[in-house]
Design a protein around this motif. Sequence first.
Motif, PDB file in Angstrom:
ATOM      1  N   LEU A 592      19.472 -46.888  40.051  1.00 34.12           N
ATOM      2  CA  LEU A 592      19.070 -46.846  38.668  1.00 34.12           C
ATOM      3  C   LEU A 592      17.863 -46.079  38.654  1.00 34.12           C
ATOM      4  O   LEU A 592      16.828 -46.465  38.926  1.00 34.12           O
ATOM      5  CB  LEU A 592      19.134 -48.077  38.030  1.00 34.12           C
ATOM      6  N   ASP A 593      17.859 -44.738  38.198  1.00 36.21           N
ATOM      7  CA  ASP A 593      16.732 -43.803  38.223  1.00 36.21           C
ATOM      8  C   ASP A 593      15.692 -44.034  37.150  1.00 36.21           C
ATOM      9  O   ASP A 593      16.465 -44.446  35.966  1.00 36.21           O
ATOM     10  CB  ASP A 593      17.487 -42.368  38.131  1.00 36.21           C
ATOM     11  N   ASP A 594      14.646 -43.684  37.186  1.00 33.20           N
ATOM     12  CA  ASP A 594      13.687 -43.607  36.056  1.00 33.20           C
ATOM     13  C   ASP A 594      13.531 -44.913  35.433  1.00 33.20           C
ATOM     14  O   ASP A 594      12.995 -44.943  34.250  1.00 33.20           O
ATOM     15  CB  ASP A 594      13.913 -42.734  35.078  1.00 33.20           C
ATOM     16  N   PHE A 595      13.741 -46.025  36.052  1.00 35.93           N
ATOM     17  CA  PHE A 595      13.527 -47.287  35.723  1.00 35.93           C
ATOM     18  C   PHE A 595      12.009 -47.521  35.042  1.00 35.93           C
ATOM     19  O   PHE A 595      11.001 -47.176  35.614  1.00 35.93           O
ATOM     20  CB  PHE A 595      13.833 -48.423  36.537  1.00 35.93           C
ATOM     21  N   ALA A 648       9.943 -46.797  45.036  1.00 38.59           N
ATOM     22  CA  ALA A 648       8.934 -46.352  43.906  1.00 38.59           C
ATOM     23  C   ALA A 648       8.696 -44.730  44.106  1.00 38.59           C
ATOM     24  O   ALA A 648       8.908 -44.108  45.178  1.00 38.59           O
ATOM     25  CB  ALA A 648       7.570 -46.633  44.409  1.00 38.59           C
ATOM     26  N   GLU A 649       9.030 -43.914  43.054  1.00 32.03           N
ATOM     27  CA  GLU A 649       9.054 -42.543  42.793  1.00 32.03           C
ATOM     28  C   GLU A 649       7.699 -41.932  42.566  1.00 32.03           C
ATOM     29  O   GLU A 649       6.842 -42.741  41.999  1.00 32.03           O
ATOM     30  CB  GLU A 649       9.775 -42.306  41.716  1.00 32.03           C
ATOM     31  N   GLY A 650       7.356 -40.822  43.257  1.00 33.57           N
ATOM     32  CA  GLY A 650       6.230 -39.936  42.715  1.00 33.57           C
ATOM     33  C   GLY A 650       4.939 -40.742  43.399  1.00 33.57           C
ATOM     34  O   GLY A 650       3.910 -40.625  42.724  1.00 33.57           O
TER      35      GLY A 650
HETATM   36 CA    CA Z   1      13.500 -40.324  38.706  1.00 34.75          CA
END
Ligand code: CA
Length: 693
Positions: A592-595, A648-650
């Motif tokens: 699930l992206d951009d949570f 964790a993104e970014g």
């Molecule tokens: Ca994303």
Amino acid sequence: MKNPQREQLDIDKLFEQEMAKAETDSFALVFRLVLKENLLIPLRMHDYFEILYGERLKGRIDYRQLMLSFVLEHVVKGNQEYLIQHLLPERLASYLIYQNDFSGYFHMYREGKVYCCRFVIRKIGPTPENIFIGIELNAKEPRTADQMDCGIRVVVFEKDDVLKKLLSPGYEVYGADSIQNVLDVLAARKGRITSVLTGGGLSESEVLDLLHAIGEGEDAQKVPVLVTMLEQWERTEADFLAAGAFDFQYLPHNVQVIGNRLSKVHELKNKSALISKMEKDGVTGLYSREFFTRYATEKMKDDLETEYCFLCVDIENYQMYVEKFGEVVGNLVINHVSNCIRRIFPDSLIGGRISDDEIAFLLEKMPLENPDVLSEIRKNAPIPNLSVKIGMVPANASIPVKNLYANASTAISSIRMKYGETIAEYSDAMRMDKQKELRILGSMEAALEQNQFSIYYQPKHCTETGRVCGSEALVRWTHPEYGFMSPGEFIPVFERVGFIRGLDRYVLTKVCADLARWKAMGLPLIPVSVNLSRRDFEDEDLASWIIDRIKDFGLEPGLVHIEVTESAFTDSPEMVISGIRKLHENGFSVELDDFGCGYSSLTVLNNMDIDVLKIDRSIILQDSENQKRSVLDFCIRLAKVMGLKTVAEGVETEAQRRRLKKLQCDMIQGFYYSRPLPVSGFEKYLVATKPKD
Ligand code: CA
Ligand code: C2E
Ligand code: CA
């Protein structure tokens, strides 16, 4: 303050006065209509109707229903549509806003005979809320045919006058005894004749000549021809059809059959041509879209030097008002807005109704400053909190009006969600964006064919061990003319037009090919995540298509992960949920992206077959060591409770990495480890980070 009770009494009194007028005596039926409530109150009723309608006249009478049943049961076919058009509650409201009364004629059957009737509609009081309806039976003949406008008009070509007599009570009939006669009537009543009928006494060749003459005429005079055939004729139905006949019948004439066919033709004609070609909108009195476009174009050509102003007004939530309060109120609203705009912009040259909830105006010039439209519109508005959005575009004869519409709606879109902003001027920045978008749309198909898209891979690392444990495939577009384009620019455009479906299948195929190659090269095989958008799930075969591709390349489903954003779930949940379920059941891992970036809903989490939560970069950025309540901490714990892994993104800094390790986030993706890399770069990265054993 107004006293409603007093007002009520005044209206009652006005009705009494109306009834006392000598003129009213000639009406066999008199009603009072309370428009807002669709309530009909009989004031006088001819015995005949009292007996006919009996029970239906007791209690609360629904105006719309009674009117429709009266028209359909008693009025001759040819006048039904005309009457309904004029007597619909919303029509009454719009007519009576500008005038106090109107009247017309129709024919009705009564005890087997046809009577000519006159109706009078009058507004009682200042607004069309209370309406007087009077119907006079057996009135004098209509004065002109125009008063029966919208009825069925036919030309009968015959030698014996039989058909004309048969049809006359119900329809407006023009007799003709020669082909020239027929053509003359068609020319005189351009586009207003429903059908031509051939009757008795004609030869086969006369009928064929007529069909040819009509076929060769101008478009406006091309009307359907209904041919009456004789059994003994040599030519068949097919011959007449080939010559252009619309339908046939055999002698003796059957009025019922003819009537049905005429109604069908009439309905078709009304639905298609008439409605779109009506010059003015019946509700606002503004031009229809088509005519407004035409006249605005002409107006701007009057003066090629002038910079005009094109104004498009969109009434917010119009459909909701119509659903909630009914069409009558909807019409009051659009009329009110139209009148206000004309008052606020007195240099308006012409106006048009563009769609249900949009009106447009051409002004003499761009206003020097923006007036306070909203407070003006809310004065005396028919409903509370009425709001509009206005797009304003500099205009001149060199810009086609259809582009002006498009630019105005771009301007409106820019303030769509902005509370309190009413007017937006179409700006250079919007023009540039629009041009960019057009360039994207114009070159995307070729781009896919010519392999202008490439895939970059960004590694995901295991927080605990620091090892590469996955990657995300991110698409890149290098355009031969415009150079590098960021996915942030083109993906939303592709999503809107649906092209994303093609692109994502392309990306997925490429990813499979790369994985298969890595496998053959003996590189470490780690899963790759691909991004899918909401639109992808519109294809029901998406899941099986993906499964087939994986098989084609001899791969395991576990090697390809699917990333879907939360917003995809919120926009069209069923479609996405079932697609995801199918993939999940077939062994694909779903992330699930951009949570956490705005749409989060725990229900979404609960209903979805997901395996991994990708925590949005914004959550990482907001976080700090000494926060009392950390959202990041909460997200990771939540995922643990639900049995999900976390990415964790970014992630860009060592401090962030340490913090994530402390909070026990499973994986890390971001510039800290690596930017997205082209295939060759990523292959080297895989080799360099390969654990030594
Ligand atoms: Ca994303
Ligand atoms: P996303 O799925 O959230 O992808 C992550 C984005 O964050 C990528 O931007 C990536 O380059 C960037 N990023 C990664 N690490 C860092 C970091 O440490 N700091 C910062 N500031 N940014 C980082 P990109 O490649 O521009 O992609 C933008 C979005 O476009 C993606 O967001 C995704 O929603 C969409 N997208 C990209 N490729 C595809 C695709 O093939 N199909 C679909 N449907 N969407 C795609
Ligand atoms: Ca993603």
